[in-house]
Design a protein around this motif. Sequence first.
Motif, PDB file in Angstrom:
ATOM      1  N   LEU A  28       0.818  -1.214   0.000  1.00 23.68           N
ATOM      2  CA  LEU A  28       0.000   0.000   0.000  1.00 23.68           C
ATOM      3  C   LEU A  28       0.854   1.268   0.000  1.00 23.68           C
ATOM      4  O   LEU A  28       0.408   2.325   0.448  1.00 23.68           O
ATOM      5  CB  LEU A  28      -0.954  -0.021   1.198  1.00 23.68           C
ATOM      6  CG  LEU A  28      -2.049  -1.087   1.115  1.00 23.68           C
ATOM      7  CD1 LEU A  28      -2.829  -1.179   2.414  1.00 23.68           C
ATOM      8  CD2 LEU A  28      -2.993  -0.822  -0.052  1.00 23.68           C
ATOM      9  N   MET A  29       2.072   1.156  -0.534  1.00 19.57           N
ATOM     10  CA  MET A  29       2.921   2.343  -0.644  1.00 19.57           C
ATOM     11  C   MET A  29       2.220   3.420  -1.458  1.00 19.57           C
ATOM     12  O   MET A  29       1.562   3.119  -2.462  1.00 19.57           O
ATOM     13  CB  MET A  29       4.237   2.005  -1.360  1.00 19.57           C
ATOM     14  CG  MET A  29       5.248   1.275  -0.556  1.00 19.57           C
ATOM     15  SD  MET A  29       6.733   1.056  -1.586  1.00 19.57           S
ATOM     16  CE  MET A  29       7.843   0.350  -0.407  1.00 19.57           C
ATOM     17  N   MET A  54       7.005  -0.146   6.558  1.00 18.81           N
ATOM     18  CA  MET A  54       6.049   0.864   6.135  1.00 18.81           C
ATOM     19  C   MET A  54       6.703   1.985   5.327  1.00 18.81           C
ATOM     20  O   MET A  54       6.156   3.079   5.224  1.00 18.81           O
ATOM     21  CB  MET A  54       5.359   1.447   7.372  1.00 18.81           C
ATOM     22  CG  MET A  54       4.502   0.443   8.117  1.00 18.81           C
ATOM     23  SD  MET A  54       2.968   0.087   7.256  1.00 18.81           S
ATOM     24  CE  MET A  54       2.053   1.581   7.617  1.00 18.81           C
ATOM     25  N   ASN A  56       7.505   4.540   2.711  1.00 18.80           N
ATOM     26  CA  ASN A  56       6.660   5.203   1.708  1.00 18.80           C
ATOM     27  C   ASN A  56       5.176   4.871   1.850  1.00 18.80           C
ATOM     28  O   ASN A  56       4.410   5.029   0.910  1.00 18.80           O
ATOM     29  CB  ASN A  56       7.137   4.892   0.286  1.00 18.80           C
ATOM     30  CG  ASN A  56       8.535   5.403   0.052  1.00 18.80           C
ATOM     31  OD1 ASN A  56       8.898   6.484   0.506  1.00 18.80           O
ATOM     32  ND2 ASN A  56       9.350   4.631  -0.631  1.00 18.80           N
ATOM     33  N   THR A  57       4.781   4.397   3.014  1.00 23.00           N
ATOM     34  CA  THR A  57       3.363   4.174   3.286  1.00 23.00           C
ATOM     35  C   THR A  57       2.861   5.409   4.024  1.00 23.00           C
ATOM     36  O   THR A  57       3.477   5.861   4.977  1.00 23.00           O
ATOM     37  CB  THR A  57       3.161   2.897   4.119  1.00 23.00           C
ATOM     38  OG1 THR A  57       3.766   1.803   3.423  1.00 23.00           O
ATOM     39  CG2 THR A  57       1.687   2.605   4.311  1.00 23.00           C
ATOM     40  N   PRO A  80       3.087   4.913   9.536  1.00 16.77           N
ATOM     41  CA  PRO A  80       3.737   5.316   8.284  1.00 16.77           C
ATOM     42  C   PRO A  80       5.207   5.669   8.522  1.00 16.77           C
ATOM     43  O   PRO A  80       5.586   6.082   9.615  1.00 16.77           O
ATOM     44  CB  PRO A  80       2.964   6.559   7.850  1.00 16.77           C
ATOM     45  CG  PRO A  80       1.694   6.539   8.612  1.00 16.77           C
ATOM     46  CD  PRO A  80       1.959   5.780   9.875  1.00 16.77           C
ATOM     47  N   GLU A 100      -3.747  -6.286   5.362  1.00 19.70           N
ATOM     48  CA  GLU A 100      -3.566  -4.922   5.854  1.00 19.70           C
ATOM     49  C   GLU A 100      -4.874  -4.157   5.704  1.00 19.70           C
ATOM     50  O   GLU A 100      -5.532  -4.245   4.661  1.00 19.70           O
ATOM     51  CB  GLU A 100      -2.474  -4.189   5.073  1.00 19.70           C
ATOM     52  CG  GLU A 100      -1.083  -4.654   5.396  1.00 19.70           C
ATOM     53  CD  GLU A 100       0.003  -3.875   4.660  1.00 19.70           C
ATOM     54  OE1 GLU A 100       1.155  -3.960   5.101  1.00 19.70           O
ATOM     55  OE2 GLU A 100      -0.296  -3.191   3.655  1.00 19.70           O
TER      56      GLU A 100
END
Length: 120
Positions: A28-29, A54, A56-57, A80, A100
């Motif tokens: 989920l980036m 995480m 770049n999330t 994040p 997620e």
Amino acid sequence: MIKISSGERERRLTVHVADTQEKIEKGLMFVEKLPENEGMLFVFSEKTYGGFWMKNTLIPLSIAFLDSDGKILKILHMEPCKEEECPAYDPELSYHYAIEVNLGWFEKNQIKEGDDVFLE
């Protein structure tokens, strides 16, 4: 779509499937908003170990790690990370799937470790 059973309760979740190395690595980036009843299902070809990071999330997430039968083994909460070095969130057990969702979704829906997940 997956169904999660917790005792007498059932909850459905629309999932995007990450079943290739490329999709798993991206996860989920760069996603800025995840709709309330959506998530991502990570499918590993065999039992795997290790954590998720995480980098770049942009949104906080909760993650459930599942065995090959779909039983939730562990739930972790992840923040994040925009830094170069990001912590790994490691369940410290082997798993076959991971889901997620938005941070707190499992608790809000009274889903816990030991509950069962079914693909629909």
